[in-house]
Design a protein around this motif. Sequence first.
Motif, PDB file in Angstrom:
ATOM      1  N   SER A   1       0.811  -1.221   0.000  1.00 18.04           N
ATOM      2  CA  SER A   1       0.000   0.000   0.000  1.00 18.04           C
ATOM      3  C   SER A   1       0.842   1.267   0.000  1.00 18.04           C
ATOM      4  O   SER A   1       0.322   2.354   0.223  1.00 18.04           O
ATOM      5  CB  SER A   1      -0.905   0.001   1.234  1.00 18.04           C
ATOM      6  OG  SER A   1      -1.759  -1.116   1.208  1.00 18.04           O
ATOM      7  N   VAL A   2       2.121   1.143  -0.230  1.00 15.16           N
ATOM      8  CA  VAL A   2       3.018   2.298  -0.127  1.00 15.16           C
ATOM      9  C   VAL A   2       2.908   3.192  -1.359  1.00 15.16           C
ATOM     10  O   VAL A   2       3.029   2.743  -2.493  1.00 15.16           O
ATOM     11  CB  VAL A   2       4.479   1.837   0.068  1.00 15.16           C
ATOM     12  CG1 VAL A   2       5.422   3.030   0.047  1.00 15.16           C
ATOM     13  CG2 VAL A   2       4.616   1.068   1.368  1.00 15.16           C
TER      14      VAL A   2
ATOM     15  N   ILE B   1       1.333  14.464   9.616  1.00 15.06           N
ATOM     16  CA  ILE B   1       1.019  13.063   9.913  1.00 15.06           C
ATOM     17  C   ILE B   1       2.322  12.274   9.987  1.00 15.06           C
ATOM     18  O   ILE B   1       3.191  12.405   9.126  1.00 15.06           O
ATOM     19  CB  ILE B   1       0.098  12.463   8.832  1.00 15.06           C
ATOM     20  CG1 ILE B   1      -1.239  13.218   8.810  1.00 15.06           C
ATOM     21  CG2 ILE B   1      -0.116  10.973   9.063  1.00 15.06           C
ATOM     22  CD1 ILE B   1      -2.162  12.811   7.676  1.00 15.06           C
ATOM     23  N   THR B   2       2.471  11.465  11.026  1.00 21.05           N
ATOM     24  CA  THR B   2       3.596  10.545  11.119  1.00 21.05           C
ATOM     25  C   THR B   2       3.271   9.360  10.224  1.00 21.05           C
ATOM     26  O   THR B   2       2.232   8.716  10.401  1.00 21.05           O
ATOM     27  CB  THR B   2       3.811  10.072  12.568  1.00 21.05           C
ATOM     28  OG1 THR B   2       4.078  11.205  13.380  1.00 21.05           O
ATOM     29  CG2 THR B   2       4.967   9.088  12.657  1.00 21.05           C
ATOM     30  N   VAL B   3       4.132   9.078   9.255  1.00 15.60           N
ATOM     31  CA  VAL B   3       3.873   8.020   8.275  1.00 15.60           C
ATOM     32  C   VAL B   3       4.957   6.958   8.354  1.00 15.60           C
ATOM     33  O   VAL B   3       6.148   7.276   8.311  1.00 15.60           O
ATOM     34  CB  VAL B   3       3.832   8.587   6.833  1.00 15.60           C
ATOM     35  CG1 VAL B   3       3.582   7.478   5.819  1.00 15.60           C
ATOM     36  CG2 VAL B   3       2.769   9.677   6.712  1.00 15.60           C
ATOM     37  N   ILE B   4       4.540   5.713   8.470  1.00 17.59           N
ATOM     38  CA  ILE B   4       5.440   4.577   8.311  1.00 17.59           C
ATOM     39  C   ILE B   4       5.094   3.973   6.961  1.00 17.59           C
ATOM     40  O   ILE B   4       3.982   3.478   6.763  1.00 17.59           O
ATOM     41  CB  ILE B   4       5.273   3.538   9.430  1.00 17.59           C
ATOM     42  CG1 ILE B   4       5.580   4.168  10.783  1.00 17.59           C
ATOM     43  CG2 ILE B   4       6.176   2.330   9.169  1.00 17.59           C
ATOM     44  CD1 ILE B   4       5.294   3.265  11.964  1.00 17.59           C
ATOM     45  N   ALA B   5       6.021   4.066   6.028  1.00 21.69           N
ATOM     46  CA  ALA B   5       5.775   3.608   4.659  1.00 21.69           C
ATOM     47  C   ALA B   5       6.463   2.271   4.432  1.00 21.69           C
ATOM     48  O   ALA B   5       7.550   2.195   3.872  1.00 21.69           O
ATOM     49  CB  ALA B   5       6.248   4.655   3.666  1.00 21.69           C
TER      50      ALA B   5
ATOM     51  N   SER C   1      13.889  -5.868   5.625  1.00 19.57           N
ATOM     52  CA  SER C   1      14.741  -4.724   5.968  1.00 19.57           C
ATOM     53  C   SER C   1      15.933  -4.639   5.025  1.00 19.57           C
ATOM     54  O   SER C   1      16.439  -3.554   4.748  1.00 19.57           O
ATOM     55  CB  SER C   1      15.246  -4.840   7.405  1.00 19.57           C
ATOM     56  OG  SER C   1      14.191  -4.708   8.308  1.00 19.57           O
ATOM     57  N   LEU C   2      16.367  -5.783   4.517  1.00 19.54           N
ATOM     58  CA  LEU C   2      17.508  -5.805   3.602  1.00 19.54           C
ATOM     59  C   LEU C   2      17.202  -5.150   2.265  1.00 19.54           C
ATOM     60  O   LEU C   2      18.076  -4.549   1.652  1.00 19.54           O
ATOM     61  CB  LEU C   2      17.968  -7.252   3.367  1.00 19.54           C
ATOM     62  CG  LEU C   2      18.476  -8.008   4.587  1.00 19.54           C
ATOM     63  CD1 LEU C   2      18.777  -9.465   4.214  1.00 19.54           C
ATOM     64  CD2 LEU C   2      19.701  -7.332   5.180  1.00 19.54           C
TER      65      LEU C   2
ATOM     66  N   PRO D   1      10.966   0.304   6.496  1.00 24.50           N
ATOM     67  CA  PRO D   1      11.797   1.502   6.668  1.00 24.50           C
ATOM     68  C   PRO D   1      12.654   1.432   7.932  1.00 24.50           C
ATOM     69  O   PRO D   1      12.264   0.857   8.938  1.00 24.50           O
ATOM     70  CB  PRO D   1      10.769   2.630   6.783  1.00 24.50           C
ATOM     71  CG  PRO D   1       9.516   1.971   7.224  1.00 24.50           C
ATOM     72  CD  PRO D   1       9.552   0.581   6.695  1.00 24.50           C
ATOM     73  N   ARG D   2      13.843   1.990   7.845  1.00 27.19           N
ATOM     74  CA  ARG D   2      14.739   2.022   9.002  1.00 27.19           C
ATOM     75  C   ARG D   2      14.382   3.166   9.944  1.00 27.19           C
ATOM     76  O   ARG D   2      14.773   3.168  11.091  1.00 27.19           O
ATOM     77  CB  ARG D   2      16.177   2.136   8.542  1.00 27.19           C
ATOM     78  CG  ARG D   2      16.603   0.906   7.748  1.00 27.19           C
ATOM     79  CD  ARG D   2      18.106   0.859   7.581  1.00 27.19           C
ATOM     80  NE  ARG D   2      18.484  -0.293   6.784  1.00 27.19           N
ATOM     81  CZ  ARG D   2      18.728  -1.483   7.289  1.00 27.19           C
ATOM     82  NH1 ARG D   2      18.625  -1.704   8.571  1.00 27.19           N
ATOM     83  NH2 ARG D   2      19.072  -2.485   6.497  1.00 27.19           N
ATOM     84  N   GLN D   3      13.687   4.188   9.446  1.00 25.99           N
ATOM     85  CA  GLN D   3      13.244   5.282  10.292  1.00 25.99           C
ATOM     86  C   GLN D   3      11.928   5.814   9.737  1.00 25.99           C
ATOM     87  O   GLN D   3      11.603   5.608   8.579  1.00 25.99           O
ATOM     88  CB  GLN D   3      14.268   6.393  10.374  1.00 25.99           C
ATOM     89  CG  GLN D   3      14.509   7.108   9.047  1.00 25.99           C
ATOM     90  CD  GLN D   3      15.563   8.178   9.166  1.00 25.99           C
ATOM     91  OE1 GLN D   3      16.563   7.966   9.829  1.00 25.99           O
ATOM     92  NE2 GLN D   3      15.333   9.305   8.560  1.00 25.99           N
ATOM     93  N   VAL D   4      11.189   6.495  10.610  1.00 26.40           N
ATOM     94  CA  VAL D   4       9.884   7.041  10.216  1.00 26.40           C
ATOM     95  C   VAL D   4      10.079   8.437   9.661  1.00 26.40           C
ATOM     96  O   VAL D   4      10.845   9.200  10.161  1.00 26.40           O
ATOM     97  CB  VAL D   4       8.937   7.069  11.429  1.00 26.40           C
ATOM     98  CG1 VAL D   4       7.619   7.715  11.050  1.00 26.40           C
ATOM     99  CG2 VAL D   4       8.733   5.664  11.955  1.00 26.40           C
TER     100      VAL D   4
END
Length: 92
Positions: free
Chosen positions: A42-43, A56-60, A83-84, A89-92
């Motif tokens: 959904s990204v 808005i804080t988004v985690i993609a 993650s590889l 994501p490694r950060q938000v």
Amino acid sequence: MPGGVEAVVVGTRPERVQATMEECSALGITQVWMHRGPGGGSVSPEAAEWGRSHGITVIAGGCPLMFAPTSDGGHTVMRWLFSLNGNVPRQV
């Protein structure tokens, strides 16, 4: 919904995420997680940037089930693997 909604996990096609992000903003929802597994999920990078520019804080990427305390063995492995390749994501 009684008490309102603070966060949303989006599980739709990327081309529909912008409308969802705009609705979240209108409703005062300040946290959105765009679900993503092995594929594109959904990204929507454009919708993520729009959301961030509107407070808005988004985690993609990734899946909430990949993180403790809700993670199981399969999701833990997927978190490491995805993650590889950047699907988590490694950060938000």
